[in-house]
Design an enzyme around this catalytic site. Sequence first.
Site, PDB file in Angstrom:
ATOM      1  N   LYS A  27       0.826  -1.209   0.000  1.00  0.00           N
ATOM      2  CA  LYS A  27       0.000   0.000   0.000  1.00  0.00           C
ATOM      3  C   LYS A  27       0.861   1.259   0.000  1.00  0.00           C
ATOM      4  CE  LYS A  27      -3.884   0.096   2.372  1.00  0.00           C
ATOM      5  NZ  LYS A  27      -3.539  -1.202   2.970  1.00  0.00           N
ATOM      6  N   ARG A 106      -3.432   3.099   8.356  1.00  0.00           N
ATOM      7  CA  ARG A 106      -3.717   2.014   7.420  1.00  0.00           C
ATOM      8  C   ARG A 106      -2.599   0.983   7.436  1.00  0.00           C
ATOM      9  NH1 ARG A 106      -7.604   4.350   3.924  1.00  0.00           N
ATOM     10  NH2 ARG A 106      -7.551   6.633   3.894  1.00  0.00           N
ATOM     11  N   GLY A 121      -8.630  -6.048   2.095  1.00  0.00           N
ATOM     12  CA  GLY A 121      -9.494  -6.284   3.237  1.00  0.00           C
ATOM     13  C   GLY A 121      -8.938  -7.236   4.268  1.00  0.00           C
ATOM     14  N   THR A 125      -7.816  -0.939   8.889  1.00  0.00           N
ATOM     15  CA  THR A 125      -7.628   0.505   8.757  1.00  0.00           C
ATOM     16  C   THR A 125      -8.451   1.190   9.841  1.00  0.00           C
ATOM     17  OG1 THR A 125      -7.162   0.517   6.379  1.00  0.00           O
ATOM     18  CG2 THR A 125      -8.156   2.504   7.295  1.00  0.00           C
ATOM     19  N   GLN A 172      -1.821   8.951   7.573  1.00  0.00           N
ATOM     20  CA  GLN A 172      -2.094  10.058   6.651  1.00  0.00           C
ATOM     21  C   GLN A 172      -3.126  11.007   7.235  1.00  0.00           C
ATOM     22  OE1 GLN A 172      -3.052   7.301   3.215  1.00  0.00           O
ATOM     23  NE2 GLN A 172      -2.224   9.040   2.068  1.00  0.00           N
ATOM     24  N   GLU A 284      -9.044   3.661  -4.259  1.00  0.00           N
ATOM     25  CA  GLU A 284      -9.922   4.260  -3.271  1.00  0.00           C
ATOM     26  C   GLU A 284      -9.726   5.775  -3.316  1.00  0.00           C
ATOM     27  OE1 GLU A 284      -9.634   2.470   0.581  1.00  0.00           O
ATOM     28  OE2 GLU A 284      -9.701   0.434  -0.237  1.00  0.00           O
ATOM     29  N   GLN A 297      -5.583   5.175  -2.010  1.00  0.00           N
ATOM     30  CA  GLN A 297      -5.032   3.838  -2.228  1.00  0.00           C
ATOM     31  C   GLN A 297      -5.152   3.493  -3.708  1.00  0.00           C
ATOM     32  OE1 GLN A 297      -5.728   0.860   0.821  1.00  0.00           O
ATOM     33  NE2 GLN A 297      -6.305  -0.610  -0.736  1.00  0.00           N
ATOM     34  N   HIS A 825     -15.698 -35.323 -24.140  1.00  0.00           N
ATOM     35  CA  HIS A 825     -15.045 -36.524 -23.613  1.00  0.00           C
ATOM     36  C   HIS A 825     -15.741 -37.069 -22.379  1.00  0.00           C
ATOM     37  CE1 HIS A 825     -12.141 -38.663 -21.071  1.00  0.00           C
ATOM     38  NE2 HIS A 825     -11.784 -39.198 -22.199  1.00  0.00           N
TER      39      HIS A 825
END
Length: 889
Positions: A27, A106, A121, A125, A172, A284, A297, A825
């Site tokens: 990430k 995150r 996932g 986060t 962030q 994201e 992201q 077959h």
Amino acid sequence: MTDVPLVLPLEAVDPTDPDTLGRVGGKAANLGALVRAGFPVPAGVCLTTAAYRRAVGSALDALLAEGTDAAGLAEKARAAVLAVPIPDEVAAAVRATCPDGPVAVRSSATAEDLPDASFAGQQDTFLNVVGDDAVLDAVRRCWASLWTDRAVAYRGAHDIDHAAVTLAVVIQSMVDARWAGVLFTADPVTGRRGQAVIDAAPGLGESVVSGSVDPEHLVVDPGGEIVSRYTGAGGTVVRALPGGGTETVAHASGAASLDDADVRTLARLGRRVEAMFRAPQDIEWALDGEGRAWLTQSRPITTLYPLVPGRPGLRLFLSANVAQGVFRPFTPAGLSAVRHLASGVAGLLGAPVDDPEEGPPMVSEAAERVFVDLTDVLRSRVGRAGAAGVLGVMETRSAEVIATQLDRPELAVTRRSPLPTVRRVGRIALRYRIPPAVLGAWVRPARARDRAFALVRDTAAILPAPAGAGPQERVDRARWMLTACSAPMAPRIAPAPAAGFLALGLAARLLRGRARPGELGTVLRGLPHNVTTEMDLALWDLAVRLRDDPATVAALTSTPPAELARQRGTWPPVLAAGLGAFLAAHGRRAVAEIDLGLPRWSDDPTHLLGVLANYVRLDDAERAPDIVFARSAAEAEAMIEALAARAGGLRGRVVAAALHRARDLVGLRELPKYWLVTVLAAARTELAAVGADLASRGRLDTGDDVFFLSLGEAREDVDRRSVVRERRATYERELRRRHVPRIVLSDGTEPEALGTTDAPADGALTGVPASAGTVTGRVRVITDPQGARLEPGDVLVCPSTDPGWTPLFLTAGGLVMEMGGSNSHGAVVAREYGLPAVVGVRDAVARLTGVAEVRVDGTSGRVEPLVTCRSVSGVAPQTLSVRTRGARR
């Protein structure tokens, strides 16, 4: 990696540094790339993996050394991480560099956002975190999320070493989001490239990612036009609280809508990100109160199948892998062999190929699988009819999917005259004297059979290179086999079974209105002269003889097949002699045998040992395969008498004669495939000798490495060790691919995903009736027959089959298959064994994995789930993925 700092500003993350992923995780590495490229990314820092190792490394190393099972490992590791105090220097680094104000914390794992596994996932986060102490607590919980049950299970499913995975944490500044959500730069469901898909909701993006809201769903075409908008059914959205933390609030359906201008802004931004990463992205994003778009992201869309290369314009490709029941990738040698085989076919059809190593233009490869370009075939009136006819009986679902695409202008018929096709087919028919051969087979079937088998036997004897041949001569011999020897045999062998099918068609025409569904199929039960069923019955006969030897029974039932195969030199004498004789006759066969690079049974008998272990346990005389086969043959003869009597008079006598002739000849339908396998096995033997020579001179690490070279490369005296290592890594990665499309367009669109057929209201699955009869039995989902165990009476559920699967049929009670048609077959062999079978059942593996018992109606084509359970799979399904609109992986 040495001297890894505890904290790195995102702008200091260097995506070109090969050590970056190990320092900051997937990430953060992607965010660093976005920042350096000038994209709008919230300011932040990355707490590197060095901090994680310093805090929890010792505790986890001790725990991993204990060898705890997966479930226990997850629980113990989480507890250990949460109990260890954060080192002072780590806490100080966070306090000194954390952005002011609310932040998002995150997780960024080193095994994350990989080309073949996104890990989306899997780690946690935390949003709107306020204050240094709260940030440090969120960091600790991010570290612990590396050890959730789902994360540990996910790594186990992808064969990723737990000890090799560490975690970084991105901190962030929070975006005060007015709207947020997810943007796919290619449609994750249909696969179409350039078509952006946006899922959006008011507030923070967590509601979209977690699925708590049914988001607004928009599709934007490459030109920026919104082609569809779905307003969503409401749910709950996540909003930031003023003092930190979040709250969930109700969101009514249609309460708000994303502005068209914002939609186009996001789509343009997505196209720029995709161009920068050179791959479709799952992004994201958030829109703040001032209308600015922020990226939080970006990761590759790992579920997309790679584009199939081909000629310019929109093209339609059929997966040869899926059609042949080989979902796994081909080895490089196998791909090279396919190109040579296809070149031989092209030459037979009057379109010679200059370089067999390149193959004809209609053969392409993507993700180590083979695709056939049907575009030009579908643009011809005769080709379109022929493709529909062949696929209709061999791979019905593919025929249905192709039919939905025929109205596309790019696939419109441009060649209406049948004369070019008639001339081409006519030349082949005259050259190989096919019409008189078909007539001769009808008149004297025994003689036609003897000729066909003698032709295969005598030609196989001249395939090997002469004694003392050098490596280059051996490779040239293999190429000669594949191009010059393979294709021309088909028109020489095919007239006999063709005469049988013509006889069957004549009987069907005479019986029109008089034969009930499934009755003509019954006539084909217990067919003689089929090399595949004769092989299966020979294996059963061997098992019967092995039962009388206690040492052999003990070895088969107490030792895992793979281990027993490694002990080949110490087998009990009865097993060694019996299986040795079987391999002398049938050792050229294998599972996925059309890949020249895979071992034959004579190379690795693991699969056969597992089948024999199952056979020696079978003690129900009524279910003994030879008895079942004989009973099926008797049922077929009785059905011929009944149908002839129903037709009556002269018509009845003709019907009986035609059906008997069909039984005399139709079993030879397996002979062309048997010849192909014979050629592949012979070519493999030559390449194995070449590989041993190259390894002895240091050009390869092992002799088997030659199968990770093309035939042309194997001919060259060059050190290929590094090339082979790279290709083995690619091959291993492709083995984990979960989804292979049966039909795909050159823009990535998978037509099968564009629309679905409504299932019956009672929950039954439907497909093509392939073998009449009804059976109720326990479900056994198997995606790889190696080591699979099938108890007597089990219903085999699988993607598809090839001859390597058929030993399992002898103990099965019924068959459900995703691929195939009435003459594929698996369908043919099921009929011969008298197994009720339904084929062409979409997503059967995924839909029946949680079902314990089903009723299979091979006459109507229905599969009815009766009892559900957690799982009764013989081998966990790994081939297919079920994808839904807007779903996060």
